[in-house]
Design a protein around this motif. Sequence first.
Motif, PDB file in Angstrom:
ATOM      1  N   ARG A  71      20.902   0.973  23.660  1.00 52.39           N
ATOM      2  CA  ARG A  71      20.793   0.774  22.331  1.00 52.39           C
ATOM      3  C   ARG A  71      19.305   0.102  22.133  1.00 52.39           C
ATOM      4  NH1 ARG A  71      25.499  -0.891  22.893  1.00 52.39           N
ATOM      5  NH2 ARG A  71      24.692  -3.319  22.895  1.00 52.39           N
ATOM      6  N   VAL A  72      19.131  -0.967  22.671  1.00 50.39           N
ATOM      7  CA  VAL A  72      17.732  -1.583  23.016  1.00 50.39           C
ATOM      8  C   VAL A  72      16.877  -1.118  23.964  1.00 50.39           C
ATOM      9  CG1 VAL A  72      16.922  -3.950  23.277  1.00 50.39           C
ATOM     10  CG2 VAL A  72      19.003  -3.561  22.031  1.00 50.39           C
ATOM     11  N   PRO A  73      15.923  -0.605  23.917  1.00 47.11           N
ATOM     12  CA  PRO A  73      14.913  -0.046  25.135  1.00 47.11           C
ATOM     13  C   PRO A  73      14.754  -1.213  26.010  1.00 47.11           C
ATOM     14  CG  PRO A  73      14.040   0.698  23.049  1.00 47.11           C
ATOM     15  CD  PRO A  73      15.115  -0.444  22.652  1.00 47.11           C
ATOM     16  N   ALA A  74      14.585  -0.983  27.328  1.00 48.83           N
ATOM     17  CA  ALA A  74      14.342  -1.991  28.316  1.00 48.83           C
ATOM     18  C   ALA A  74      13.198  -2.720  28.186  1.00 48.83           C
ATOM     19  CB  ALA A  74      14.163  -1.412  29.667  1.00 48.83           C
ATOM     20  N   ASP A  75      12.173  -2.192  27.509  1.00 50.60           N
ATOM     21  CA  ASP A  75      10.847  -2.854  27.326  1.00 50.60           C
ATOM     22  C   ASP A  75      11.271  -3.969  26.282  1.00 50.60           C
ATOM     23  OD1 ASP A  75       8.316  -3.009  28.238  1.00 50.60           O
ATOM     24  OD2 ASP A  75       7.445  -1.934  26.370  1.00 50.60           O
ATOM     25  N   THR A  76      11.887  -3.515  25.354  1.00 56.42           N
ATOM     26  CA  THR A  76      12.392  -4.443  23.958  1.00 56.42           C
ATOM     27  C   THR A  76      13.007  -5.726  24.651  1.00 56.42           C
ATOM     28  OG1 THR A  76      11.914  -2.758  22.354  1.00 56.42           O
ATOM     29  CG2 THR A  76      13.093  -4.698  21.831  1.00 56.42           C
ATOM     30  N   ALA A  77      14.048  -5.463  25.287  1.00 56.14           N
ATOM     31  CA  ALA A  77      15.071  -6.264  25.932  1.00 56.14           C
ATOM     32  C   ALA A  77      14.290  -7.345  26.788  1.00 56.14           C
ATOM     33  CB  ALA A  77      16.006  -5.773  26.707  1.00 56.14           C
ATOM     34  N   VAL A  78      13.373  -7.086  27.595  1.00 59.16           N
ATOM     35  CA  VAL A  78      12.435  -7.871  28.327  1.00 59.16           C
ATOM     36  C   VAL A  78      11.903  -8.645  27.489  1.00 59.16           C
ATOM     37  CG1 VAL A  78      10.855  -8.025  30.030  1.00 59.16           C
ATOM     38  CG2 VAL A  78      12.882  -6.543  30.442  1.00 59.16           C
ATOM     39  N   LEU A  79      10.948  -8.122  26.427  1.00 54.05           N
ATOM     40  CA  LEU A  79       9.854  -8.593  25.485  1.00 54.05           C
ATOM     41  C   LEU A  79      10.736  -9.823  24.781  1.00 54.05           C
ATOM     42  CD1 LEU A  79       7.824  -5.862  24.224  1.00 54.05           C
ATOM     43  CD2 LEU A  79       7.082  -7.798  25.654  1.00 54.05           C
ATOM     44  N   ILE A  80      12.044  -9.527  24.322  1.00 57.29           N
ATOM     45  CA  ILE A  80      12.618 -10.604  23.633  1.00 57.29           C
ATOM     46  C   ILE A  80      13.103 -11.819  24.531  1.00 57.29           C
ATOM     47  CG2 ILE A  80      14.986 -10.931  22.608  1.00 57.29           C
ATOM     48  CD1 ILE A  80      14.963  -7.987  21.257  1.00 57.29           C
ATOM     49  N   ALA A  81      13.677 -11.430  25.831  1.00 52.52           N
ATOM     50  CA  ALA A  81      13.685 -12.590  26.706  1.00 52.52           C
ATOM     51  C   ALA A  81      12.763 -13.354  27.001  1.00 52.52           C
ATOM     52  CB  ALA A  81      14.285 -11.896  28.003  1.00 52.52           C
ATOM     53  N   LEU A  82      11.428 -12.920  27.234  1.00 53.50           N
ATOM     54  CA  LEU A  82      10.336 -13.438  27.913  1.00 53.50           C
ATOM     55  C   LEU A  82       9.752 -14.101  26.369  1.00 53.50           C
ATOM     56  CD1 LEU A  82       8.477 -10.795  29.964  1.00 53.50           C
ATOM     57  CD2 LEU A  82       9.830 -12.759  30.639  1.00 53.50           C
ATOM     58  N   GLY A  83      10.066 -13.705  25.309  1.00 55.52           N
ATOM     59  CA  GLY A  83       9.351 -14.168  24.041  1.00 55.52           C
ATOM     60  C   GLY A  83      10.126 -15.716  23.833  1.00 55.52           C
ATOM     61  N   VAL A  84      11.539 -15.449  24.089  1.00 60.18           N
ATOM     62  CA  VAL A  84      12.310 -16.700  23.734  1.00 60.18           C
ATOM     63  C   VAL A  84      11.719 -18.007  24.703  1.00 60.18           C
ATOM     64  CG1 VAL A  84      14.714 -17.651  24.044  1.00 60.18           C
ATOM     65  CG2 VAL A  84      14.360 -15.636  22.780  1.00 60.18           C
TER      66      VAL A  84
END
Length: 193
Positions: A147-160
């Motif tokens: 549901r969440v593309p890998a790129d987006t999931a990683v960007l969210i994790a790194l952004g936090v």
Amino acid sequence: MTGRAPATPDRIVSAAVRLFAAKGFDATTVQEVVEAASVTKGALYHYFGSKDDLLFEIYRSLIGRQTAELDRIVGKGADPATTVREIVVSLVETTAASVDETAVFVREMHKLDAERMAAVRADRRRYHETFRAVVAKAQAEGRFGARVPADTAVLIALGVVNQLPTWYRPDGPKPPATLAAEIADFVLAGLRP
């Protein structure tokens, strides 16, 4: 512990981190770094050619530690959920332990010259791509939801994690390990199949 004082370059970098975090890069003079590190200007210039070199060293040291840990975790070959959890926990804990370094770098990295900025971007891209590959592979295997593309999931994790210096306080109510586990739980919840 041997009781030895930190090596001169380490003292210089530590002093620079404290001063850059408190006053900012531009407002801190080389003389202030020298005095805070209890060294001579000659010693500083023996190890670092400029204040810009100090700024780059702050980043290089932090990303070097974090990338080495990422490679170690991925190299273990554990299941994807364990790997992602360990990556996020490691990243949060190293960032919390280096909150001043992270704050300095996030706030001041635009001051680097083009060559050093290119090196920074390459290091960050390598970290991102290694993390993204773990998530993408698990999604392709059906072990993580897509549901969440890998790129987006990683960007969210790194952004936090990149925002930790704006709100995390080492003397706050939540220890790094607890915070790391909560952030990892959040990321993994978004990746559930």
